[in-house]
Motif scaffolding. Structure first.
Motif, PDB file in Angstrom:
ATOM      1  N   ALA A  12       0.804  -1.223   0.000  1.00  0.00           N
ATOM      2  CA  ALA A  12       0.000   0.000   0.000  1.00  0.00           C
ATOM      3  C   ALA A  12       0.838   1.276   0.000  1.00  0.00           C
ATOM      4  CB  ALA A  12      -0.978   0.020   1.183  1.00  0.00           C
ATOM      5  N   CYS A  13       2.064   1.192  -0.525  1.00  0.00           N
ATOM      6  CA  CYS A  13       2.888   2.402  -0.647  1.00  0.00           C
ATOM      7  C   CYS A  13       2.661   3.087  -1.993  1.00  0.00           C
ATOM      8  CB  CYS A  13       4.368   2.071  -0.455  1.00  0.00           C
ATOM      9  SG  CYS A  13       5.120   1.196  -1.844  1.00  0.00           S
ATOM     10  N   GLY A  14       1.854   2.461  -2.856  1.00  0.00           N
ATOM     11  CA  GLY A  14       1.566   3.062  -4.158  1.00  0.00           C
ATOM     12  C   GLY A  14       2.387   2.489  -5.292  1.00  0.00           C
ATOM     13  N   LYS A  15       3.058   1.352  -5.056  1.00  0.00           N
ATOM     14  CA  LYS A  15       3.936   0.773  -6.077  1.00  0.00           C
ATOM     15  C   LYS A  15       3.228   0.540  -7.413  1.00  0.00           C
ATOM     16  CE  LYS A  15       5.080  -2.982  -3.851  1.00  0.00           C
ATOM     17  NZ  LYS A  15       4.350  -2.829  -2.575  1.00  0.00           N
ATOM     18  N   ASP A  16       2.056  -0.092  -7.347  1.00  0.00           N
ATOM     19  CA  ASP A  16       1.354  -0.434  -8.587  1.00  0.00           C
ATOM     20  C   ASP A  16       0.960   0.817  -9.370  1.00  0.00           C
ATOM     21  OD1 ASP A  16       1.557  -3.133  -7.977  1.00  0.00           O
ATOM     22  OD2 ASP A  16      -0.410  -3.227  -7.017  1.00  0.00           O
ATOM     23  N   HIS A  17       0.463   1.810  -8.656  1.00  0.00           N
ATOM     24  CA  HIS A  17       0.067   3.071  -9.297  1.00  0.00           C
ATOM     25  C   HIS A  17       1.293   3.749  -9.931  1.00  0.00           C
ATOM     26  CE1 HIS A  17      -2.634   6.878  -9.022  1.00  0.00           C
ATOM     27  NE2 HIS A  17      -1.730   7.032  -9.961  1.00  0.00           N
ATOM     28  N   ILE A  18       2.377   3.805  -9.198  1.00  0.00           N
ATOM     29  CA  ILE A  18       3.601   4.439  -9.696  1.00  0.00           C
ATOM     30  C   ILE A  18       4.169   3.682 -10.888  1.00  0.00           C
ATOM     31  CG2 ILE A  18       6.015   4.954  -9.084  1.00  0.00           C
ATOM     32  CD1 ILE A  18       4.886   5.514  -6.193  1.00  0.00           C
ATOM     33  N   TYR A  19       4.157   2.365 -10.798  1.00  0.00           N
ATOM     34  CA  TYR A  19       4.630   1.509 -11.899  1.00  0.00           C
ATOM     35  C   TYR A  19       3.857   1.810 -13.183  1.00  0.00           C
ATOM     36  CZ  TYR A  19       5.130  -2.907 -14.526  1.00  0.00           C
ATOM     37  OH  TYR A  19       5.336  -3.860 -15.496  1.00  0.00           O
ATOM     38  N   THR A  20       2.528   1.809 -13.090  1.00  0.00           N
ATOM     39  CA  THR A  20       1.688   2.067 -14.270  1.00  0.00           C
ATOM     40  C   THR A  20       1.899   3.477 -14.796  1.00  0.00           C
ATOM     41  OG1 THR A  20       0.015   0.506 -13.470  1.00  0.00           O
ATOM     42  CG2 THR A  20      -0.682   2.113 -15.123  1.00  0.00           C
ATOM     43  N   ALA A  21       1.992   4.449 -13.882  1.00  0.00           N
ATOM     44  CA  ALA A  21       2.176   5.840 -14.296  1.00  0.00           C
ATOM     45  C   ALA A  21       3.515   6.043 -14.998  1.00  0.00           C
ATOM     46  CB  ALA A  21       2.070   6.757 -13.081  1.00  0.00           C
ATOM     47  N   LEU A  22       4.556   5.389 -14.539  1.00  0.00           N
ATOM     48  CA  LEU A  22       5.873   5.528 -15.166  1.00  0.00           C
ATOM     49  C   LEU A  22       5.888   4.901 -16.560  1.00  0.00           C
ATOM     50  CD1 LEU A  22       8.262   4.855 -12.143  1.00  0.00           C
ATOM     51  CD2 LEU A  22       7.864   7.037 -13.310  1.00  0.00           C
ATOM     52  N   LEU A  23       5.213   3.768 -16.720  1.00  0.00           N
ATOM     53  CA  LEU A  23       5.154   3.144 -18.043  1.00  0.00           C
ATOM     54  C   LEU A  23       4.397   4.016 -19.034  1.00  0.00           C
ATOM     55  CD1 LEU A  23       4.505  -0.635 -17.229  1.00  0.00           C
ATOM     56  CD2 LEU A  23       6.597   0.372 -18.166  1.00  0.00           C
ATOM     57  N   ASN A  24       3.464   4.841 -18.520  1.00  0.00           N
ATOM     58  CA  ASN A  24       2.666   5.717 -19.380  1.00  0.00           C
ATOM     59  C   ASN A  24       3.129   7.170 -19.364  1.00  0.00           C
ATOM     60  OD1 ASN A  24       0.632   3.798 -20.353  1.00  0.00           O
ATOM     61  ND2 ASN A  24       0.018   3.667 -18.213  1.00  0.00           N
ATOM     62  N   ASN A  25       4.227   7.435 -18.652  1.00  0.00           N
ATOM     63  CA  ASN A  25       4.740   8.790 -18.549  1.00  0.00           C
ATOM     64  C   ASN A  25       5.188   9.286 -19.931  1.00  0.00           C
ATOM     65  OD1 ASN A  25       7.280  10.673 -18.144  1.00  0.00           O
ATOM     66  ND2 ASN A  25       6.088  10.806 -16.255  1.00  0.00           N
ATOM     67  N   GLU A  26       4.803  10.511 -20.255  1.00  0.00           N
ATOM     68  CA  GLU A  26       5.087  11.059 -21.588  1.00  0.00           C
ATOM     69  C   GLU A  26       6.578  11.052 -21.910  1.00  0.00           C
ATOM     70  OE1 GLU A  26       4.516  15.280 -23.985  1.00  0.00           O
ATOM     71  OE2 GLU A  26       3.160  14.798 -22.334  1.00  0.00           O
ATOM     72  N   LYS A  27       7.416  11.414 -20.939  1.00  0.00           N
ATOM     73  CA  LYS A  27       8.862  11.469 -21.182  1.00  0.00           C
ATOM     74  C   LYS A  27       9.507  10.089 -21.253  1.00  0.00           C
ATOM     75  CE  LYS A  27       9.529  16.025 -19.118  1.00  0.00           C
ATOM     76  NZ  LYS A  27      10.214  16.805 -18.050  1.00  0.00           N
ATOM     77  N   LEU A  28       8.848   9.088 -20.631  1.00  0.00           N
ATOM     78  CA  LEU A  28       9.418   7.740 -20.604  1.00  0.00           C
ATOM     79  C   LEU A  28       8.777   6.792 -21.608  1.00  0.00           C
ATOM     80  CD1 LEU A  28       9.693   7.165 -16.734  1.00  0.00           C
ATOM     81  CD2 LEU A  28      11.544   7.701 -18.322  1.00  0.00           C
ATOM     82  N   ARG A  29       7.682   7.228 -22.213  1.00  0.00           N
ATOM     83  CA  ARG A  29       6.944   6.347 -23.117  1.00  0.00           C
ATOM     84  C   ARG A  29       7.851   5.835 -24.234  1.00  0.00           C
ATOM     85  NH1 ARG A  29       2.497   9.408 -24.332  1.00  0.00           N
ATOM     86  NH2 ARG A  29       1.573   8.756 -22.360  1.00  0.00           N
ATOM     87  N   GLY A  30       7.874   4.526 -24.394  1.00  0.00           N
ATOM     88  CA  GLY A  30       8.704   3.907 -25.418  1.00  0.00           C
ATOM     89  C   GLY A  30      10.124   3.630 -24.988  1.00  0.00           C
ATOM     90  N   LYS A  31      10.491   4.067 -23.783  1.00  0.00           N
ATOM     91  CA  LYS A  31      11.859   3.867 -23.298  1.00  0.00           C
ATOM     92  C   LYS A  31      11.978   2.673 -22.355  1.00  0.00           C
ATOM     93  CE  LYS A  31      12.796   8.838 -23.546  1.00  0.00           C
ATOM     94  NZ  LYS A  31      13.450   8.767 -24.852  1.00  0.00           N
ATOM     95  N   LEU A  32      10.842   2.236 -21.782  1.00  0.00           N
ATOM     96  CA  LEU A  32      10.870   1.144 -20.817  1.00  0.00           C
ATOM     97  C   LEU A  32       9.845   0.077 -21.189  1.00  0.00           C
ATOM     98  CD1 LEU A  32      10.882   3.153 -17.452  1.00  0.00           C
ATOM     99  CD2 LEU A  32      12.844   2.009 -18.506  1.00  0.00           C
ATOM    100  N   GLU A  33      10.281  -1.162 -21.112  1.00  0.00           N
ATOM    101  CA  GLU A  33       9.366  -2.292 -21.266  1.00  0.00           C
ATOM    102  C   GLU A  33       8.980  -2.801 -19.879  1.00  0.00           C
ATOM    103  OE1 GLU A  33       8.135  -3.775 -24.161  1.00  0.00           O
ATOM    104  OE2 GLU A  33       8.959  -1.970 -25.098  1.00  0.00           O
ATOM    105  N   PRO A  34       7.780  -3.314 -19.701  1.00  0.00           N
ATOM    106  CA  PRO A  34       7.417  -3.864 -18.397  1.00  0.00           C
ATOM    107  C   PRO A  34       8.096  -5.208 -18.140  1.00  0.00           C
ATOM    108  CG  PRO A  34       5.628  -4.183 -19.961  1.00  0.00           C
ATOM    109  CD  PRO A  34       6.670  -3.348 -20.664  1.00  0.00           C
TER     110      PRO A  34
END
Length: 201
Positions: A12-34
């Motif tokens: 409940a520290c927000g890991k899942d939310h942060i993980y999803t947000a980073l994968l969809n982050n505009e600056k990171l989009r296309g730079k990271l695979e899950p």
């Protein structure tokens, strides 16, 4: 060099939310695979196979063990029976082509470091005040069709041991990202850190 950025923190520290947000982050989009791992626990509401986890069973785990494809595994003795979480290398992890974003525990992080090396594995540790964390855990559990309050309490208490200061230090974690306020601030800080590590700004 490509990396595996590995998000960790207590329940409940927000890991899942942060993980999803980073994968969809505009600056990171296309730079990271899950980096998707496997679990034998039941799917939660809104989860999809192959997105949060590969939802599996103990037979599949045994088959992967026998073929030598397990990188790390751990089991939690829950009030609903054993739940396994494991990372397997079935040829889907291509570090020569991509950087990855993963999520897991300190124990799994250490095993991945042993498998891939310290230069590849980059910890992203999320920290939240325990009182705030407990409130969030209860709110999340109430949304489930069948709330598992006993399991929530077991996990909360187990995290105090699993994420002790000694364990955090032994894992080589030096930087922490606080998520006590607006989660967007934490996400932005994590994204900036990943960009700098990847040599971008």
């Amino acid at each position: 060099m490509n990396h595996i950025f590995y998000i960790m923190g207590k329940s409940a520290c927000g890991k899942d939310h942060i993980y999803t947000a980073l994968l969809n982050n505009e600056k990171l989009r296309g730079k990271l695979e899950p980096l998707i791992i496997y679990t034998t626990r039941p799917k939660r509401k809104r989860e999809k196979d192959g997105r949060e986890y590969f939802f599996s069973n103990e037979k599949k785990l045994a088959d992967l063990r026998n073929s030598g494809r397990i990188i790390e595994e751990r089991v939690y003795q829950t009030v609903y029976g054993p739940w396994y979480y494991f990372t397997a290398d079935e040829g889907q992890i291509e570090l020569d082509k991509y950087s990855y974003l993963g999520i897991g525990t300190l124990e799994s992080f250490r095993k991945l470091v042993k498998y891939f090396g310290e230069a590849v594995m980059i910890p992203v540790y999320i920290e939240v005040d325990d009182g705030i964390r407990l409130e969030r855990a209860l709110k999340r559990e109430r949304k489930q069709e069948v709330p598992k309050y006993k399991e929530m309490c077991r996990r909360f208490l187990a995290d105090c041991k699993d994420f002790s200061e000694e364990q955090i230090e032994e894992a080589g974690i030096r930087r922490r990202f606080e998520n006590n306020g607006a989660i967007k601030d934490c996400i932005d800080a994590c994204a900036a850190y990943i960009l700098v590590t990847e040599g971008e700004d």
